[in-house]
Each structure stands twice: as C-alpha cells, then as structure tokens.
Design a protein around this motif. Structure first.
Motif, PDB file in Angstrom:
ATOM      1  N   ARG A  29       0.902  -1.297   0.340  1.00 46.12           N
ATOM      2  CA  ARG A  29       0.389   0.202   0.306  1.00 46.12           C
ATOM      3  C   ARG A  29       1.064   1.516   0.265  1.00 46.12           C
ATOM      4  O   ARG A  29       1.919   1.234   0.255  1.00 46.12           O
TER       5      ARG A  29
ATOM      6  N   MET B 115     -11.624  -3.133  -8.369  1.00 47.43           N
ATOM      7  CA  MET B 115     -12.288  -2.163  -7.117  1.00 47.43           C
ATOM      8  C   MET B 115     -12.403  -2.906  -6.180  1.00 47.43           C
ATOM      9  O   MET B 115     -13.577  -2.882  -5.540  1.00 47.43           O
TER      10      MET B 115
ATOM     11  N   SER C 272     -12.732  -1.468  -1.830  1.00 45.28           N
ATOM     12  CA  SER C 272     -12.355   0.101  -2.726  1.00 45.28           C
ATOM     13  C   SER C 272     -13.900  -0.078  -3.239  1.00 45.28           C
ATOM     14  O   SER C 272     -14.338   1.050  -3.499  1.00 45.28           O
TER      15      SER C 272
ATOM     16  N   GLN D  20     -16.117   2.432  -0.658  1.00 46.53           N
ATOM     17  CA  GLN D  20     -15.037   3.663  -0.078  1.00 46.53           C
ATOM     18  C   GLN D  20     -15.866   3.888  -1.466  1.00 46.53           C
ATOM     19  O   GLN D  20     -16.638   5.261  -1.811  1.00 46.53           O
TER      20      GLN D  20
ATOM     21  N   ASP E 120      -9.773   2.974  -9.566  1.00 50.63           N
ATOM     22  CA  ASP E 120      -8.266   3.232  -9.294  1.00 50.63           C
ATOM     23  C   ASP E 120      -7.144   3.131  -9.889  1.00 50.63           C
ATOM     24  O   ASP E 120      -5.535   3.375  -9.515  1.00 50.63           O
TER      25      ASP E 120
ATOM     26  N   ILE F 285      -9.504   5.678  -5.454  1.00 52.42           N
ATOM     27  CA  ILE F 285      -9.981   4.774  -4.664  1.00 52.42           C
ATOM     28  C   ILE F 285      -9.610   3.765  -3.932  1.00 52.42           C
ATOM     29  O   ILE F 285      -8.260   2.891  -5.472  1.00 52.42           O
ATOM     30  N   GLY F 286      -8.484   3.828  -3.180  1.00 51.97           N
ATOM     31  CA  GLY F 286      -8.562   2.365  -2.460  1.00 51.97           C
ATOM     32  C   GLY F 286      -6.542   2.554  -2.191  1.00 51.97           C
ATOM     33  O   GLY F 286      -6.343   3.769  -2.052  1.00 51.97           O
ATOM     34  N   SER F 287      -5.694   1.481  -1.722  1.00 48.11           N
ATOM     35  CA  SER F 287      -4.698   1.097  -0.817  1.00 48.11           C
ATOM     36  C   SER F 287      -3.061   1.903  -2.292  1.00 48.11           C
ATOM     37  O   SER F 287      -2.376   2.426  -1.771  1.00 48.11           O
TER      38      SER F 287
ATOM     39  N   PRO G  41      -3.630   3.435  -5.927  1.00 50.09           N
ATOM     40  CA  PRO G  41      -4.625   3.734  -7.164  1.00 50.09           C
ATOM     41  C   PRO G  41      -2.761   4.177  -8.015  1.00 50.09           C
ATOM     42  O   PRO G  41      -1.949   4.188  -8.123  1.00 50.09           O
TER      43      PRO G  41
ATOM     44  N   SER H 229      -8.287   5.359   2.697  1.00 51.55           N
ATOM     45  CA  SER H 229      -9.728   4.045   3.611  1.00 51.55           C
ATOM     46  C   SER H 229     -10.579   4.726   3.913  1.00 51.55           C
ATOM     47  O   SER H 229     -10.861   5.477   3.498  1.00 51.55           O
TER      48      SER H 229
ATOM     49  N   TRP I 288      -7.067  -5.350  -2.312  1.00 52.07           N
ATOM     50  CA  TRP I 288      -8.052  -5.591  -3.431  1.00 52.07           C
ATOM     51  C   TRP I 288      -8.129  -7.751  -3.031  1.00 52.07           C
ATOM     52  O   TRP I 288      -7.573  -7.866  -1.938  1.00 52.07           O
TER      53      TRP I 288
END
Length: 681
Positions: free
Chosen positions: A265, A325, A329, A332, A417, A444-446, A448, A469, A630
């Motif tokens: 991440r 996603m 993700s 979020q 993402d 979006i996400g840890s 992108p 997050s 993911w």
C-alpha cells in the motif's frame, strides 16, 4: 497421437479466447508469464527495501535502497517492477557488491540497454533503472552470485504537496495489476521509449503477483526526517501506524511503528501547521553556474465577496466497478458517490455511468436532481458490484461530450483506482472530447495509479482527490465538494519584471480551486526583486506580489525544474505520432540534468567479469504483493485489472487439457524440457 490432438484442442481454446486473441500477443519471456503456472526451477532472489526520506520545507530528497539476495546455488538475474512518485526526479544510482561501489550514469535508453545486455552476457555485474511510466520503474540486476546479496541505491527529488492548509507526502510501494484493453494501442501513441510495441510494454508494467495465501513479501523499512519550516499542530499517517519524535522546534523524525511492513500500500504522511503559521507564499532558490533555479508557492485567497459560485451544475458521476475495485475499494467508491448525490441541488442535473468491461448509464441523458431521480440513483449505486475488466475508454467517451455549456457548470467525476495500462490513449480522448466540461478524478484504494489520476485531472482542468481508506471518505469528499461549488481561479500567470529569459513550468499554469496553491518552477539568469502573480475569479481580477530577494536556499531545485520541463515537453507530442523534436528536447534536458526519463536510463556496469564462463544465468521476474484491500480472485488471470468469466473458463479448460497432455507424456516417458527458465552460457 492423443497428445497431439490434445495439443491442437488446447491451441484452439487459447486462440478463440477473446482476451488472448485480441488483447495482446503473449510471448515467452515476458514478466507477465515468466513465473505464471509453475515457478522457475531455482528460488527467485529475495528483496527487501529501505527508504530514507528527508523533507526540508517544500523539498523532498529520498533514498530507496533495494537489497537483492540470491538464495539459490546458481547465478541469478533479478527484474523488479516498482513504483515511485509520478513527479519524482530520479537522478542517482549506486550498486554495492561486498566492498565494491559502482556509480550509475544516465545514458540514452537504447545505449543503456546495450551496455547492460553486454555486461550481462559477459558475466559482469550490472544494474539498470528504467522508467516505464512516470510512476512505474524497473530495476534489472545481472549476475548476482549464488548465496550473495547486491545492494541497489536509487535517489530522487520532488516537491511537497500543500493543499487546504496541510502538507502531504506519499510514497508508493506497490504496482497494482494493470488492465490492458483488448484493442491494442498503436505504437505511435504508446508511452515514449525505445520499445513502444504494445505487448512488450504491457508485460513491463504488469509484474507477477504473489498469491496472498503464501504470505506477504518484499518487506519495507521507512523513516522520514521532517524539517517543516513552520511550527506544526499535527503529524499524521492515514495509511500506516507511525512513531513520531520531536527533535527540536520544527524538526521531527518519523518511523514506522513496526520494524518493517509489506510493500502492499502507499505510505501517506501529512503535517498541519498551527493556526496562523500556514504559509501564504514561499520561495526557494538555487544557483547553478550562471543560472538560477527557483521554486515558488503562492496561496490564493478564497473567492472575493459577491462572486456567485453556486451556478447550476450538470454532474456526471462515473464509477469503475471492475475486478480490481472488489473489496474495500468498491465500498469506498459507493460511499463517496452516495455523499456526492446527497449534495446535489434541485437546480442541478446529473447522471451516473458505471463501467467494467461494459459501460452503461442510469439515464439516457442528465436528469434534474429531484427526489425521484435521486432515489433511482441511490438504488442504482447500491446494486453495483465489482467484477470484470477495466475498459475505461467507452466510459470516458460517454461522459465527455465535447460540447460547451454556457448556461451551467458541467463536471465529470471519475471514481476509479486507475488500474489501466493504456494511459496515453485515455489522455488523448480527454484532449479531444473535454469541451467545456471539467474532469475530476477520485483515486480509490490503497495503491491507485496516481500518474493516470493526476494527469487526467490536469488535462480535464479539474483536480485529483485520493481516498485511501473508508475513514477518509467523508473528509476527502467534503473537501472536493468545496472545490466543485467554489469559483475557479483562472488565467493564472506569473510575471518576473525585468527578466526576459525566464522559463516557467508548468506552462500554462492550470486553473486552481479553493485550497490549492500556485506552484511553479523557474529557470532564469537572475531573480528579480519580486514576482507578480495574476488571475481572475470569474470577472473579478486578483493579483499578488511576492518578494524574491530573500529566497531561502534549496538544493536540487535544478532537477525539480528539469523534471517538470520534461513533463511539459512530453505533453506537446502530437497524438498519434512520434515527435523526434520532442524526443531530442527531452534527451537534452535529461542528459544535462542527469535524470531518468522516458528516453534515458541509469546504468551501472562493473569492468571485471564475475560469473565464470561455464556458469549459467537464471532470470527471475520478482513478484509483488497484491495491493491491500484487493481481492485476488477478482484480478487473477492474465495480470489484468480483471478477467471476464468466459476467459477464466477458457483458461481453466486449457489448464486441464495441458495437465492431461503432460500426464500422457510422462506415461510414455517423453522427455520434457522446461521453457520458463532462461539460461545463458
């Protein structure tokens, strides 16, 4: 005979699978396939990374140390795909083997590859760092001795981001699997480089991914030395647990709370000045020969009173619900979209577009944001699930209509993402179809794809927001709402009175939204006494004068200017062509400032052969972790963002047929030669 028939059936299955037949040519030796299906015969080199980041005011200097250990009894080559910040100016490379230290030099990419390949073949230790995308790099290390370790040290510089009263630093740690569309992009519009052939590029940005069930790999240690320049109210990380030690005044030392963390991440660090200490302007300068390089930041005020920001809007929300996603993700993204829908006014119009390997819209055309249409949108969004591929182009084409909209603000909000590999084709579409719209991207996400997200927003005259997050959704979306609902500072320009030779990047300066600073890099013969910054909020002009005679010293600003200059040059390439003038201009800047770019690489080569002439060399594509949050099953397949169900079925059938063929072969005592292990003599 049976084996031959099974082989024919296998080939037919693969040939009729859409992603294989249309998506790309998959060839032996690419990173995409090298470790897929079965491991190489010898254990792959192990990797751990140590990161040291020093922040001085607005300038970041980072050292990334990659340690490759060869656990096998054979000589090895390691190839590792890794991310760096998209605006990183990479300018130094060292290789350490025992007590030997080799310094890297920047060479034209083809020349660097030739030098590395020759050293690899001759048994000499060598390493090379190449840029695949502005945020994706490859380290190749040749001739690692059995049981030995090789250290690779990479240095880069970048500017700190400042927005909405907070400084921010992000260090990416993992390259998420990229989806490669079924329709290949022509080499003419592919990312610049010496091998723009589409299938080769796909393999170079999609490393093999370790299965989560096997545990996390690639541990990272990280520390930050922070000299903020202003007293701070808070130092925080939304991505990792940290330990912060106050050294003195505005100096801090930040370490990860754990000794090391897996590279799965992005690391996020923010620091907030105490009330009243936030800068309104800052200037750094560095003299280099007969030139002066400067970095200037100016914070515009809020919109002037009387400027009507609440014009009717037409908002098109575009939601990525592909396989990458899946998991946290999509949760979020749905939460962010629901908040945005609730913010619409009755005078606004809106639509919702969703895409994976298919694209559809809630309404044929934008509808008034009344109670009935909003309720339909809420149900539509709640029902969205993540699976399938990431065919982003049709969604962009649907959302961007290419028209002007004088009676309202048309805003396109993209939630994704960005796990795609065809960025240049998408950028070209934005240029062609933007019209009077503004494009805002929400990462979006840890992990992108920040290069795609920021560049798409820049070309779309919007902004990029990163939500890492679920806890950040409300705060980040509230900040975005303030931008969407506030007037834009447009026609921004920087003037340096009395200076005729100044080169200012970026050029032109993009429009700015509430909370965003003007940040420019300057190269000139001498700095004048002051800079004049001008712009307008609607019809209301704005001006600021910034003294330059007391600019603080800033080391390495020439590299920062050169990196921004290269990005500006590459942006001038004509879509669908290979521009030799741009290439030569980039080479000139990159070689003079010793920077890695699309056309230059860093290479370090030992002069003395180390591998015996009769010893083989095994090449390993080092795997990466799946980004945190993911779901492996949703992105497994061909290294794509996701794989449609029919492809999974075809690949599964192919695997069963292959297993049957191999079983028959063993029974007939046929000698099978492994093809996934490349050996050089």
């Amino acid at each position: 005979m049976i084996l031959a028939r099974l082989t024919i059936v296998l080939l037919l299955v693969l040939a009729t699978t859409p992603a294989l037949a249309q998506g790309r040519r998959v060839t032996e030796g690419t990173l995409l396939w090298k470790t897929a299906g079965q491991p190489v015969a010898e254990p792959a080199p192990l990797l751990d990374t140590d990161v040291e980041i020093r922040v001085t005011g607005m300038v970041v200097r980072a050292v990334v140390r990659q340690h490759f250990t060869n656990p096998s009894a054979e000589w090895a080559e390691g190839v590792y795909v890794f991310p760096l910040p998209e605006d990183a100016a990479v300018d130094r490379l060292r290789m350490t083997v025992g007590d030997r230290v080799l310094e890297g030099v920047v060479r034209e990419r083809a020349a660097a590859r030739a030098a590395y390949a020759q050293a690899r073949q001759e048994g000499r230790r060598a390493t090379m760092v190449e840029q695949e995308r502005p945020n994706i790099f490859t380290t190749s290390v040749a001739n690692i001795p059995p049981g030995a370790a090789v250290g690779i040290e990479i240095e880069y510089q970048q500017a700190v981001r400042y927005e909405s009263g907070r400084f921010a630093l992000r260090f990416p740690m993992v390259v998420g699997p990229r989806y490669i569309p079924r329709t290949p992009v022509s080499a003419a519009v592919a990312p610049a480089g010496d091998d723009d052939e589409d299938s080769a590029d796909a393999s170079r940005i999609t490393p093999p991914v370790a299965h989560p069930a096997d545990g996390k790999i690639n541990p990272v240690t990280l520390r930050v030395a922070l000299e903020a320049g202003v007293p701070l109210a808070a130092v925080e990380s939304s991505s990792h647990a940290i330990h912060t030690q106050t050294l003195s005044g505005d100096r801090y030392e930040i370490d990860l709370a754990e000794i090391s963390v897996p590279a799965d991440r992005d690391f996020q660090l923010t620091w907030t000045p105490v009330i009243g200490a936030a800068p309104t302007a800052a200037v750094l300068a560095e003299a280099r020969g007969d030139e002066v390089f400067a970095l200037l930041m100016v914070m515009p005020p809020l919109a002037p009173p009387g400027e009507d920001a609440r014009l009717p809007r037409e908002v098109v929300f575009v939601l990525d619900h592909s396989g990458s996603m899946a998991g946290a993700s999509i949760e979020q993204a749905r939460s962010a979209l629901q908040l945005a829908l609730a913010r619409l006014r009755p005078v606004d119009r809106f639509n919702v577009v969703r895409f994976n390997h298919r694209t559809d819209a809630l309404f044929p055309h934008a509808q008034a944001a009344d109670r009935a249409s909003l309720a339909a949108a809420q149900r539509y969004v709640d029902a969205i699930r993540a699976d399938g591929g990431t065919e982003m182009l049709p969604a962009l084409q649907l959302a961007l209509d290419g028209a002007e909209h004088a009676d309202r603000l048309r805003q396109v909000i993209f939630l994704t993402d960005g796990a795609v590999g065809n960025e240049e084709r998408l950028f070209q579409t934005i240029r062609e179809r933007l019209g009077g719209s503004r494009l805002f991207t929400i990462g979006i996400g840890s992990a992108p794809n920040s290069h795609f997200m920021r560049e798409a927003a820049r070309l779309g005259r919007g902004t990029f927001t990163y939500i890492g997050s679920p806890a950040e959704v409300k705060e980040k979306m509230s900040a975005l709402f303030r931008k969407l609902e506030s007037p834009v500072l447009a026609d921004v320009r920087l003037e340096l009175p009395g200076t005729a030779d100044a080169e200012i990047v970026p050029g032109p300066i993009p429009d700015l939204y509430v909370g965003e600073p003007i940040l420019v890099a300057v190269r000139t013969g001498a700095l004048p006494a002051e800079a004049v910054v001008r712009g307008r909020f609607g019809a209301t002009p704005w001006e600021a004068r910034v003294p330059l005679h007391q600019a603080a010293p800033g080391a390495g600003l020439s590299g920062h200017w050169a990196r921004a200059k290269i990005a500006m040059l590459l942006d001038r390439r004509r879509p669908g062509t290979v521009d030799d003038d741009v290439r030569h201009a980039v080479l000139d800047v990159a070689l003079r400032h010793h920077l890695v770019s699309a056309y230059t690489s860093l290479v370090a080569v030992d002069v003395t052969p180390a591998r015996p002439a009769d010893a083989g060399l095994t090449t390993h594509a080092l795997p990466t972790n799946l980004p945190d949050g993911w779901e492996y099953d949703a992105v497994a397949g061909l290294g794509q963002g996701a794989t449609p169900g029919p492809l999974h079925l075809a690949v599964g059938l192919a695997a069963l047929l292959l297993a049957a063929a191999l079983t028959l072969a063993r029974r007939r005592k046929l000698a099978l030669v492994p093809v996934r292990r490349r050996r050089d003599r």
